[in-house]
Motif scaffolding. Structure first.
Motif, PDB file in Angstrom:
ATOM      1  N   GLY A 148     -28.146 -38.266  50.784  1.00 43.09           N
ATOM      2  CA  GLY A 148     -28.497 -37.964  52.174  1.00 43.09           C
ATOM      3  C   GLY A 148     -29.529 -38.887  52.767  1.00 43.09           C
ATOM      4  N   ILE A 149     -30.311 -39.565  51.916  1.00 38.79           N
ATOM      5  CA  ILE A 149     -31.365 -40.444  52.433  1.00 38.79           C
ATOM      6  C   ILE A 149     -30.796 -41.541  53.322  1.00 38.79           C
ATOM      7  CG2 ILE A 149     -33.152 -42.114  51.775  1.00 38.79           C
ATOM      8  CD1 ILE A 149     -33.721 -40.327  49.337  1.00 38.79           C
ATOM      9  N   PRO A 150     -29.810 -42.340  52.845  1.00 37.02           N
ATOM     10  CA  PRO A 150     -29.257 -43.358  53.761  1.00 37.02           C
ATOM     11  C   PRO A 150     -28.510 -42.753  54.941  1.00 37.02           C
ATOM     12  CG  PRO A 150     -27.984 -43.268  51.720  1.00 37.02           C
ATOM     13  CD  PRO A 150     -29.214 -42.446  51.494  1.00 37.02           C
ATOM     14  N   MET A 151     -27.926 -41.556  54.778  1.00 37.80           N
ATOM     15  CA  MET A 151     -27.188 -40.941  55.874  1.00 37.80           C
ATOM     16  C   MET A 151     -28.110 -40.572  57.025  1.00 37.80           C
ATOM     17  SD  MET A 151     -24.398 -38.519  53.947  1.00 37.80           S
ATOM     18  CE  MET A 151     -23.609 -38.093  55.498  1.00 37.80           C
ATOM     19  N   LEU A 152     -29.356 -40.201  56.706  1.00 43.19           N
ATOM     20  CA  LEU A 152     -30.295 -39.822  57.755  1.00 43.19           C
ATOM     21  C   LEU A 152     -31.144 -40.994  58.233  1.00 43.19           C
ATOM     22  CD1 LEU A 152     -31.563 -36.312  56.598  1.00 43.19           C
ATOM     23  CD2 LEU A 152     -29.886 -36.865  58.340  1.00 43.19           C
ATOM     24  N   LEU A 153     -31.467 -41.909  57.323  1.00 44.44           N
ATOM     25  CA  LEU A 153     -32.345 -43.016  57.701  1.00 44.44           C
ATOM     26  C   LEU A 153     -31.586 -44.170  58.354  1.00 44.44           C
ATOM     27  CD1 LEU A 153     -34.844 -43.250  54.702  1.00 44.44           C
ATOM     28  CD2 LEU A 153     -35.003 -41.929  56.806  1.00 44.44           C
ATOM     29  N   GLY A 154     -30.267 -44.244  58.125  1.00 47.66           N
ATOM     30  CA  GLY A 154     -29.475 -45.323  58.705  1.00 47.66           C
ATOM     31  C   GLY A 154     -29.598 -45.420  60.217  1.00 47.66           C
ATOM     32  N   PRO A 155     -29.386 -44.303  60.941  1.00 53.05           N
ATOM     33  CA  PRO A 155     -29.488 -44.362  62.403  1.00 53.05           C
ATOM     34  C   PRO A 155     -30.881 -44.699  62.908  1.00 53.05           C
ATOM     35  CG  PRO A 155     -28.267 -42.412  61.701  1.00 53.05           C
ATOM     36  CD  PRO A 155     -28.869 -43.001  60.473  1.00 53.05           C
ATOM     37  N   ILE A 156     -31.909 -44.551  62.060  1.00 51.34           N
ATOM     38  CA  ILE A 156     -33.278 -44.820  62.484  1.00 51.34           C
ATOM     39  C   ILE A 156     -33.674 -46.255  62.151  1.00 51.34           C
ATOM     40  CG2 ILE A 156     -35.696 -44.136  62.135  1.00 51.34           C
ATOM     41  CD1 ILE A 156     -34.147 -41.361  61.223  1.00 51.34           C
ATOM     42  N   SER A 157     -33.379 -46.672  60.916  1.00 49.95           N
ATOM     43  CA  SER A 157     -33.790 -48.013  60.495  1.00 49.95           C
ATOM     44  C   SER A 157     -32.857 -49.095  61.023  1.00 49.95           C
ATOM     45  CB  SER A 157     -33.848 -48.086  58.962  1.00 49.95           C
ATOM     46  OG  SER A 157     -32.610 -47.710  58.395  1.00 49.95           O
ATOM     47  N   GLY A 158     -31.609 -48.725  61.375  1.00 48.29           N
ATOM     48  CA  GLY A 158     -30.653 -49.716  61.869  1.00 48.29           C
ATOM     49  C   GLY A 158     -31.130 -50.467  63.100  1.00 48.29           C
ATOM     50  N   PRO A 159     -31.539 -49.762  64.164  1.00 41.10           N
ATOM     51  CA  PRO A 159     -32.027 -50.473  65.355  1.00 41.10           C
ATOM     52  C   PRO A 159     -33.256 -51.342  65.076  1.00 41.10           C
ATOM     53  CG  PRO A 159     -31.520 -48.194  65.891  1.00 41.10           C
ATOM     54  CD  PRO A 159     -31.423 -48.309  64.397  1.00 41.10           C
ATOM     55  N   ILE A 160     -34.119 -50.889  64.183  1.00 36.50           N
ATOM     56  CA  ILE A 160     -35.307 -51.685  63.846  1.00 36.50           C
ATOM     57  C   ILE A 160     -34.883 -52.978  63.158  1.00 36.50           C
ATOM     58  CG2 ILE A 160     -37.459 -51.740  62.526  1.00 36.50           C
ATOM     59  CD1 ILE A 160     -37.564 -48.691  62.759  1.00 36.50           C
ATOM     60  N   LEU A 161     -34.037 -52.852  62.143  1.00 37.96           N
ATOM     61  CA  LEU A 161     -33.582 -54.023  61.393  1.00 37.96           C
ATOM     62  C   LEU A 161     -32.781 -54.959  62.283  1.00 37.96           C
ATOM     63  CD1 LEU A 161     -33.243 -55.476  58.665  1.00 37.96           C
ATOM     64  CD2 LEU A 161     -31.206 -54.071  58.265  1.00 37.96           C
ATOM     65  N   GLY A 162     -31.858 -54.390  63.085  1.00 36.81           N
ATOM     66  CA  GLY A 162     -31.037 -55.224  63.955  1.00 36.81           C
ATOM     67  C   GLY A 162     -31.870 -55.973  64.980  1.00 36.81           C
ATOM     68  N   GLY A 163     -32.822 -55.271  65.610  1.00 37.50           N
ATOM     69  CA  GLY A 163     -33.692 -55.924  66.591  1.00 37.50           C
ATOM     70  C   GLY A 163     -34.501 -57.044  65.977  1.00 37.50           C
ATOM     71  N   GLN A 316     -38.676 -39.374  63.029  1.00 37.50           N
ATOM     72  CA  GLN A 316     -37.558 -38.516  62.629  1.00 37.50           C
ATOM     73  C   GLN A 316     -37.189 -38.782  61.169  1.00 37.50           C
ATOM     74  OE1 GLN A 316     -33.446 -39.096  64.221  1.00 37.50           O
ATOM     75  NE2 GLN A 316     -33.815 -37.136  65.208  1.00 37.50           N
ATOM     76  N   GLY A 317     -37.140 -40.049  60.798  1.00 31.89           N
ATOM     77  CA  GLY A 317     -36.825 -40.393  59.416  1.00 31.89           C
ATOM     78  C   GLY A 317     -37.897 -39.930  58.451  1.00 31.89           C
ATOM     79  N   ILE A 318     -39.162 -40.036  58.868  1.00 35.47           N
ATOM     80  CA  ILE A 318     -40.257 -39.585  58.007  1.00 35.47           C
ATOM     81  C   ILE A 318     -40.160 -38.076  57.772  1.00 35.47           C
ATOM     82  CG2 ILE A 318     -42.771 -39.340  57.855  1.00 35.47           C
ATOM     83  CD1 ILE A 318     -42.947 -41.948  59.526  1.00 35.47           C
ATOM     84  N   GLY A 319     -39.860 -37.320  58.830  1.00 34.88           N
ATOM     85  CA  GLY A 319     -39.695 -35.882  58.676  1.00 34.88           C
ATOM     86  C   GLY A 319     -38.581 -35.535  57.711  1.00 34.88           C
ATOM     87  N   ALA A 320     -37.449 -36.261  57.807  1.00 31.27           N
ATOM     88  CA  ALA A 320     -36.324 -36.011  56.905  1.00 31.27           C
ATOM     89  C   ALA A 320     -36.693 -36.332  55.464  1.00 31.27           C
ATOM     90  CB  ALA A 320     -35.116 -36.843  57.341  1.00 31.27           C
ATOM     91  N   MET A 321     -37.470 -37.386  55.252  1.00 29.82           N
ATOM     92  CA  MET A 321     -37.882 -37.759  53.902  1.00 29.82           C
ATOM     93  C   MET A 321     -38.778 -36.685  53.275  1.00 29.82           C
ATOM     94  SD  MET A 321     -38.627 -41.847  54.327  1.00 29.82           S
ATOM     95  CE  MET A 321     -39.168 -42.005  52.627  1.00 29.82           C
ATOM     96  N   VAL A 322     -39.537 -35.988  54.112  1.00 32.86           N
ATOM     97  CA  VAL A 322     -40.431 -34.942  53.600  1.00 32.86           C
ATOM     98  C   VAL A 322     -39.625 -33.758  53.067  1.00 32.86           C
ATOM     99  CG1 VAL A 322     -42.179 -33.234  54.256  1.00 32.86           C
ATOM    100  CG2 VAL A 322     -42.379 -35.599  55.053  1.00 32.86           C
ATOM    101  N   THR A 323     -38.644 -33.308  53.820  1.00 29.29           N
ATOM    102  CA  THR A 323     -37.944 -32.067  53.464  1.00 29.29           C
ATOM    103  C   THR A 323     -36.699 -32.270  52.616  1.00 29.29           C
ATOM    104  OG1 THR A 323     -36.774 -32.153  55.584  1.00 29.29           O
ATOM    105  CG2 THR A 323     -38.763 -30.806  55.478  1.00 29.29           C
TER     106      THR A 323
END
Length: 524
Positions: A148-163, A316-323
């Motif tokens: 689930g980690i890449p499934m939730l973090l993908g939409p968050i880290s993708g724009p950062i990495l792409g930009g 949002q990604g940080i919150g998901a990583m916590v729980t």
């Protein structure tokens, strides 16, 4: 003298974690690629001299390829073996990535994105099958939390990495970055994944394939055309949607006849799988659809850069990583029906803030709300999938994970289209500005258009006679986003209804005869 089964290890051992590492690498490539490319659309328009509608096919073609190949994954996993199929998917995806980087026209790029999608579509369902078989039914929760980690973090880290890649290097690097990751994943998979034991006795359901794969592709093509056409009555929208829907409905009736259907809908006789599937579908439409608009709000209303918009999504990604690790452990011990509703309440609470957004809403409040939503996300998606797969037999897992992936893909596509249409319809209600046209296209502008243009290209509106139009347009656009987010909030709240029917008692994992015979016992 008595006997009892030995309990499965409470923790994930090294061998299982190594297998999980292979699958996570593939998932990272597949999921990141969707969001990384989304931020490159303006660059593609400039680089290839293409319109937005033409460039949008770089996203649509990938989605259609996913929808076409996912139904084949369950049968292919049984027929050829999961290791062989997973490595083939990795190879196709990596090869497609390398070809995308060499494209010198928009048509070539779209064609290469199809090849990427054919590989990417198999990575997730086959990866889930590999991980579920490796962990066993008692540890699915913890292992699914890893996936689930890449499934939730993908939409968050993708724009950062792409930009960052586009700003610092050039657009081909958003594809070239997959080459070393793909090569490493292939070597890793060859070394770590267990030897295949395919079951060649099953026949391939050609009739089912001719109905389901084209049906899904046509239906999603119509849905994907909806934001551009802005009405469901457009021929490009309703005709493929109708034909696609008829093919899919025909497949549903047909699928109960063959012994080995392409997609085994008989699995829905399992109450846990059915309830989890409904919950997952409603949730995906609501959250994934509206969630795609969060970066757009920061870009269009606050005038942030693509990189900054991606960074603002990080809470949002940080919150998901916590729980997520906590939810994974709880899913193996506590029925998901007792935890998922509380996670959904957290998501709805965070979502509500975005229903009240304006032009000057505090970043502290917005980022805090995204963090709360992330906390809820970490306790929602993977526990629902865990509940769905836990009671399936080892042989049924491949079919079950395929079913869930198709459902998630369709729901995500429908959600994205619905919320794009709602936002577009709201923005179109903005009044026209008399005598003012777009400096580049010479087309008439509304106040909302003018505000967006002013945020993205301030120099283009520097000489307009009434600066107050920008402020009025921004207020109108912010209200349009708030209205759209309200729809997402209501749908998220409605997800609580099917979630209340999730198992509230400890689930008993099902084993087939072969697994039962292989279960060791202790003699007293």
């Amino acid at each position: 003298m008595s006997s009892q089964p030995v309990a499965a290890p409470a923790k994930l051992d090294g061998a299982v974690l190594k297998i999980a590492g292979v699958v996570v690498l593939g998932a990272i490539m597949s999921i990141l690629d969707v969001t990384v490319v989304s931020v490159a659309i303006p660059t593609f328009m400039e680089e290839f001299g293409a319109t937005y509608a033409e460039v949008a096919w770089t996203m649509t073609a990938y989605t259609l390829a996913l929808a076409t190949v996912i139904p084949l994954s369950g049968w292919a996993a049984d027929r050829f073996g999961t290791k062989r199929l997973y490595m083939t998917a990795l190879l196709l995806f990596t090869l497609g990535s390398g070809l995308c980087a060499t494209a010198d026209g928009i048509d070539q790029l779209v064609a290469y994105r199809v090849l990427q999608g054919l590989g990417g579509g198999m990575l997730m369902p086959v990866g889930m099958t590999i991980m579920t078989r490796a962990a066993g039914p008692e540890r699915i929760g913890r292992l699914m939390a890893v996936l689930g980690i890449p499934m939730l973090l993908g939409p968050i880290s993708g724009p950062i990495l792409g930009g960052w890649l586009i700003d610092s290097y050039s657009w081909p690097w958003i594809f070239l970055i997959n080459l070393p990751i793909g090569a490493a994943a292939l070597i890793y998979a060859q070394v770590v994944l267990p030897k295949d034991r395919p079951e060649p006795s099953e026949s391939f359901d050609f009739i089912g394939m001719l109905m389901l794969s084209p049906g899904l592709a046509l239906f999603l093509f119509g849905v994907s055309s909806l934001p551009e056409e802005e009405t469901v009555t457009a021929d490009r929208v309703w005709i493929p949607m109708l034909i696609g829907a008829l093919l899919v409905i025909g497949f549903v009736f047909y699928s109960f006849k063959p012994r080995h259907p392409l997609l085994d809908l008989r699995l829905l006789r399992n109450r846990n799988l059915t309830v989890a599937s409904i919950t997952l579908a409603v949730f995906t439409v609501a959250f994934m659809g509206a969630g795609l608009l969060f970066p757009s709000y920061f870009l269009q209303i606050h005038g942030e850069t693509t990189l900054n918009a991606g960074l603002l999504m990080a809470p949002q990604g940080i919150g998901a990583m916590v729980t997520m690790p906590i939810a994974g452990m709880l899913a193996d011990k506590v029925p998901v029906g007792r935890t998922v509703p509380f996670a959904l309440i957290l998501i709805a609470a965070g979502f509500f803030t975005f229903t009240q957004v304006g032009t000057d809403t505090s970043y502290v409040l917005l980022c805090g709300s995204l963090f709360v939503m992330g906390l809820g996300m970490g306790g929602t998606m993977m526990p629902i999938m865990t509940s769905a797969l836990r009671t399936l037999t080892n042989h049924e897992v491949a079919r079950g994970s395929t079913l869930l992936n198709i459902l998630q893909q369709i729901a995500g596509s429908i959600g994205g289209a619905i919320f794009s249409v709602i936002l577009t319809a709201q923005l179109n209600k903005s009044p026209m500005v008399p005598g003012v046209t777009n400096p580049e296209t010479k087309e008439p502008l509304t106040e909302a258009d003018l505000a967006t243009l002013g945020q993205m290209k301030p120099e283009a509106v520097a000489n307009f006679p009434d600066p107050g139009l920008l402020e009025r347009g921004l207020d109108f656009a912010a209200d349009a986003f708030a209205t759209t987010f309200m729809v997402g909030f209501v749908l998220t709240a409605l997800t609580l209804i099917p979630a209340l029917f999730l198992p509230r008692k400890r689930e008993v994992a099902h084993l087939n005869d072969e697994e039962k015979a292989a279960t060791p016992v202790i003699m007293h």
